[in-house]
Write a protein that holds these residues in place. Structure first.
Motif, PDB file in Angstrom:
ATOM      1  N   GLY A  43       0.797  -1.229   0.000  1.00 17.75           N
ATOM      2  CA  GLY A  43       0.000   0.000   0.000  1.00 17.75           C
ATOM      3  C   GLY A  43       0.823   1.270   0.000  1.00 17.75           C
ATOM      4  N   GLY A  44       1.828   1.348   0.857  1.00 21.03           N
ATOM      5  CA  GLY A  44       2.663   2.541   0.916  1.00 21.03           C
ATOM      6  C   GLY A  44       3.465   2.757  -0.352  1.00 21.03           C
ATOM      7  N   PHE A  45       3.966   1.661  -0.919  1.00 25.02           N
ATOM      8  CA  PHE A  45       4.712   1.712  -2.171  1.00 25.02           C
ATOM      9  C   PHE A  45       3.834   2.268  -3.285  1.00 25.02           C
ATOM     10  CE2 PHE A  45       7.219  -1.284  -5.275  1.00 25.02           C
ATOM     11  CZ  PHE A  45       7.752  -0.177  -5.903  1.00 25.02           C
ATOM     12  N   VAL A  46       2.632   1.720  -3.442  1.00 20.90           N
ATOM     13  CA  VAL A  46       1.714   2.169  -4.486  1.00 20.90           C
ATOM     14  C   VAL A  46       1.287   3.614  -4.257  1.00 20.90           C
ATOM     15  CG1 VAL A  46      -0.606   1.826  -5.423  1.00 20.90           C
ATOM     16  CG2 VAL A  46       0.896  -0.145  -5.056  1.00 20.90           C
ATOM     17  N   ALA A  47       1.038   3.988  -3.002  1.00 18.96           N
ATOM     18  CA  ALA A  47       0.620   5.363  -2.704  1.00 18.96           C
ATOM     19  C   ALA A  47       1.692   6.364  -3.110  1.00 18.96           C
ATOM     20  CB  ALA A  47       0.299   5.500  -1.219  1.00 18.96           C
ATOM     21  N   ASP A  48       2.964   6.016  -2.884  1.00 23.94           N
ATOM     22  CA  ASP A  48       4.048   6.926  -3.266  1.00 23.94           C
ATOM     23  C   ASP A  48       4.180   7.038  -4.779  1.00 23.94           C
ATOM     24  OD1 ASP A  48       4.590   7.484  -0.653  1.00 23.94           O
ATOM     25  OD2 ASP A  48       6.508   6.429  -0.563  1.00 23.94           O
ATOM     26  N   ILE A  49       3.942   5.937  -5.499  1.00 24.34           N
ATOM     27  CA  ILE A  49       3.968   6.001  -6.969  1.00 24.34           C
ATOM     28  C   ILE A  49       2.870   6.927  -7.469  1.00 24.34           C
ATOM     29  CG2 ILE A  49       3.605   4.695  -9.092  1.00 24.34           C
ATOM     30  CD1 ILE A  49       4.832   2.265  -7.709  1.00 24.34           C
ATOM     31  N   ARG A  50       1.671   6.765  -6.933  1.00 24.67           N
ATOM     32  CA  ARG A  50       0.547   7.580  -7.394  1.00 24.67           C
ATOM     33  C   ARG A  50       0.721   9.041  -6.994  1.00 24.67           C
ATOM     34  NH1 ARG A  50      -2.871   4.703  -9.975  1.00 24.67           N
ATOM     35  NH2 ARG A  50      -3.347   2.508  -9.496  1.00 24.67           N
ATOM     36  N   ALA A  51       1.270   9.282  -5.816  1.00 22.98           N
ATOM     37  CA  ALA A  51       1.492  10.665  -5.377  1.00 22.98           C
ATOM     38  C   ALA A  51       2.532  11.362  -6.252  1.00 22.98           C
ATOM     39  CB  ALA A  51       1.938  10.682  -3.915  1.00 22.98           C
ATOM     40  N   ALA A  52       3.513  10.598  -6.747  1.00 27.67           N
ATOM     41  CA  ALA A  52       4.556  11.184  -7.586  1.00 27.67           C
ATOM     42  C   ALA A  52       4.044  11.513  -8.980  1.00 27.67           C
ATOM     43  CB  ALA A  52       5.736  10.224  -7.689  1.00 27.67           C
ATOM     44  N   GLY A  53       2.961  10.839  -9.412  1.00 31.45           N
ATOM     45  CA  GLY A  53       2.412  11.091 -10.745  1.00 31.45           C
ATOM     46  C   GLY A  53       3.312  10.605 -11.861  1.00 31.45           C
ATOM     47  N   THR A  54       4.206   9.660 -11.566  1.00 30.32           N
ATOM     48  CA  THR A  54       5.110   9.131 -12.581  1.00 30.32           C
ATOM     49  C   THR A  54       4.491   7.918 -13.265  1.00 30.32           C
ATOM     50  OG1 THR A  54       6.215   7.950 -10.783  1.00 30.32           O
ATOM     51  CG2 THR A  54       7.228   9.988 -11.534  1.00 30.32           C
ATOM     52  N   ASP A  55       5.051   7.560 -14.416  1.00 30.65           N
ATOM     53  CA  ASP A  55       4.512   6.479 -15.228  1.00 30.65           C
ATOM     54  C   ASP A  55       5.173   5.159 -14.840  1.00 30.65           C
ATOM     55  OD1 ASP A  55       3.086   5.144 -17.175  1.00 30.65           O
ATOM     56  OD2 ASP A  55       4.530   5.594 -18.756  1.00 30.65           O
ATOM     57  N   GLU A  56       4.473   4.324 -14.115  1.00 37.83           N
ATOM     58  CA  GLU A  56       5.003   3.027 -13.684  1.00 37.83           C
ATOM     59  C   GLU A  56       3.970   1.932 -13.983  1.00 37.83           C
ATOM     60  OE1 GLU A  56       7.896   2.336 -12.826  1.00 37.83           O
ATOM     61  OE2 GLU A  56       8.814   4.108 -11.932  1.00 37.83           O
ATOM     62  N   PRO A  57       3.687   1.701 -15.272  1.00 37.54           N
ATOM     63  CA  PRO A  57       2.637   0.738 -15.606  1.00 37.54           C
ATOM     64  C   PRO A  57       2.934  -0.675 -15.131  1.00 37.54           C
ATOM     65  CG  PRO A  57       3.894   1.358 -17.563  1.00 37.54           C
ATOM     66  CD  PRO A  57       4.300   2.289 -16.480  1.00 37.54           C
TER      67      PRO A  57
END
Length: 230
Positions: A89-103
Motif C-alpha cells: 500500500g505505501g509503495f503504491v501510494a508513493d507512486i501515485r502521489a509522484a504522478g510518474t509512469d510506472e505501468p
C-alpha cells in the motif's frame, strides 16, 4: 519453479511480484556503506540497470527480449523484486502521489496483476536476500543510499551479506520500521523487498557476453526456453 524463495513460511501475508529487471552487481568501497564486490539492489542509485529507460518489466520474457539488442556486461543478470502484500500500500501510494509512469509496477501491485504470488515467477531463479526500499518521484531508492547503514548496524544490530542485502524478512521489517520514524531520509514510505536472481549470463544479439569458449550446455538454457514461450 523458483528455488529458495527468501521469505518466512510463518510470516503473515503473501509475497507479490513487483516486476523484473536486468542489473549488474556493483563493486562498492565507499565509506559508510557495506564494502562488497557484488552489491545487488532493485534500486538504480547504486547499480546499473538495463535498458537505461523503462527498466521494469512485467515478465521475464519481456526483460530478456529488451536486452537482446544490447551489449551487456558479462555480470548482467535477470532479477525479480517481491514485496510482502501488507507493505504494498505505501509503495503504491508513493507512486501515485509522484504522478510518474510506472505501468509495470502498478499492474502487478495495484492492478489486474495484483495478487500474483511469488511462486508464479519464471523458472530457475533463487532467493538472494532482502533490502529496504522507497519510491520517490520516478526512482526506487534503497536505505543504503540514504546514509542509514552505519546507524542501522549500531542501533539495530543488523548487518548485510556479501551482496549488501539483509539476511531475512525480520531484519528488513526492522530496518523499514526504523527508517520510517526518521525525518532525515528521502520522503518515502520505506518497505521490505526480496530479490530473486537468475544466475546465468544473459545473451544478446550483438555477440557472446564473454570471450571464453564454454562447453555446450546439455540442454537449452533457461533464458532460451523462456524466450521461446514469448
Amino acid at each position: 519453479m523458483t528455488e529458495g524463495l527468501p521469505f518466512d513460511v510463518d510470516a503473515p501475508g503473501e509475497m507479490l511480484l513487483a516486476g523484473y529487471f536486468v542489473g549488474v552487481p556493483e563493486r562498492l568501497t565507499v565509506a559508510g556503506l557495506p564494502r562488497t564486490e557484488r552489491l545487488t539492489s532493485a534500486s538504480d542509485c547504486l547499480i546499473d540497470r538495463f535498458p537505461d529507460d523503462g527498466c521494469w518489466f512485467g515478465t521475464a520474457q519481456e526483460a530478456l527480449a529488451a536486452c537482446l539488442p544490447l551489449q551487456l556486461p558479462v555480470e548482467a543478470r535477470l532479477y525479480a523484486l517481491l514485496v510482502p502484500s501488507e507493505h504494498v500500500g505505501g509503495f503504491v501510494a508513493d507512486i501515485r502521489a509522484a504522478g510518474t509512469d510506472e505501468p509495470v509496477l502498478l499492474a502487478h501491485l495495484d492492478g489486474q496483476g495484483a495478487g500474483e504470488a511469488a511462486r508464479q515467477v519464471a523458472e530457475g531463479g533463487h532467493g538472494l536476500g532482502w533490502e529496504v526500499l522507497g519510491y520517490d518521484h520516478g526512482r526506487l531508492h534503497t536505505w543504503l543510499c540514504n546514509d542509514l547503514y552505519e546507524e542501522g548496524r549500531l542501533h539495530l544490530g543488523v548487518d548485510t551479506d556479501e551482496r549488501g542485502l539483509l539476511p531475512d524478512r525480520q531484519a528488513a521489517l526492522q530496518v523499514a520500521a526504523w527508517a520510517n520514524t526518521r525525518g532525515d531520509t528521502k520522503p518515502v514510505t520505506w518497505f521490505p523487498g526480496a530479490l530473486i536472481e537468475w544466475d546465468t549470463p544473459i545473451e544478446s544479439s550483438l555477440g557472446p557476453v564473454t570471450t571464453e569458449n564454454p562447453a555446450p550446455p546439455e540442454r537449452q538454457p533457461w533464458w532460451g526456453r523462456i524466450l521461446q514461450r514469448a
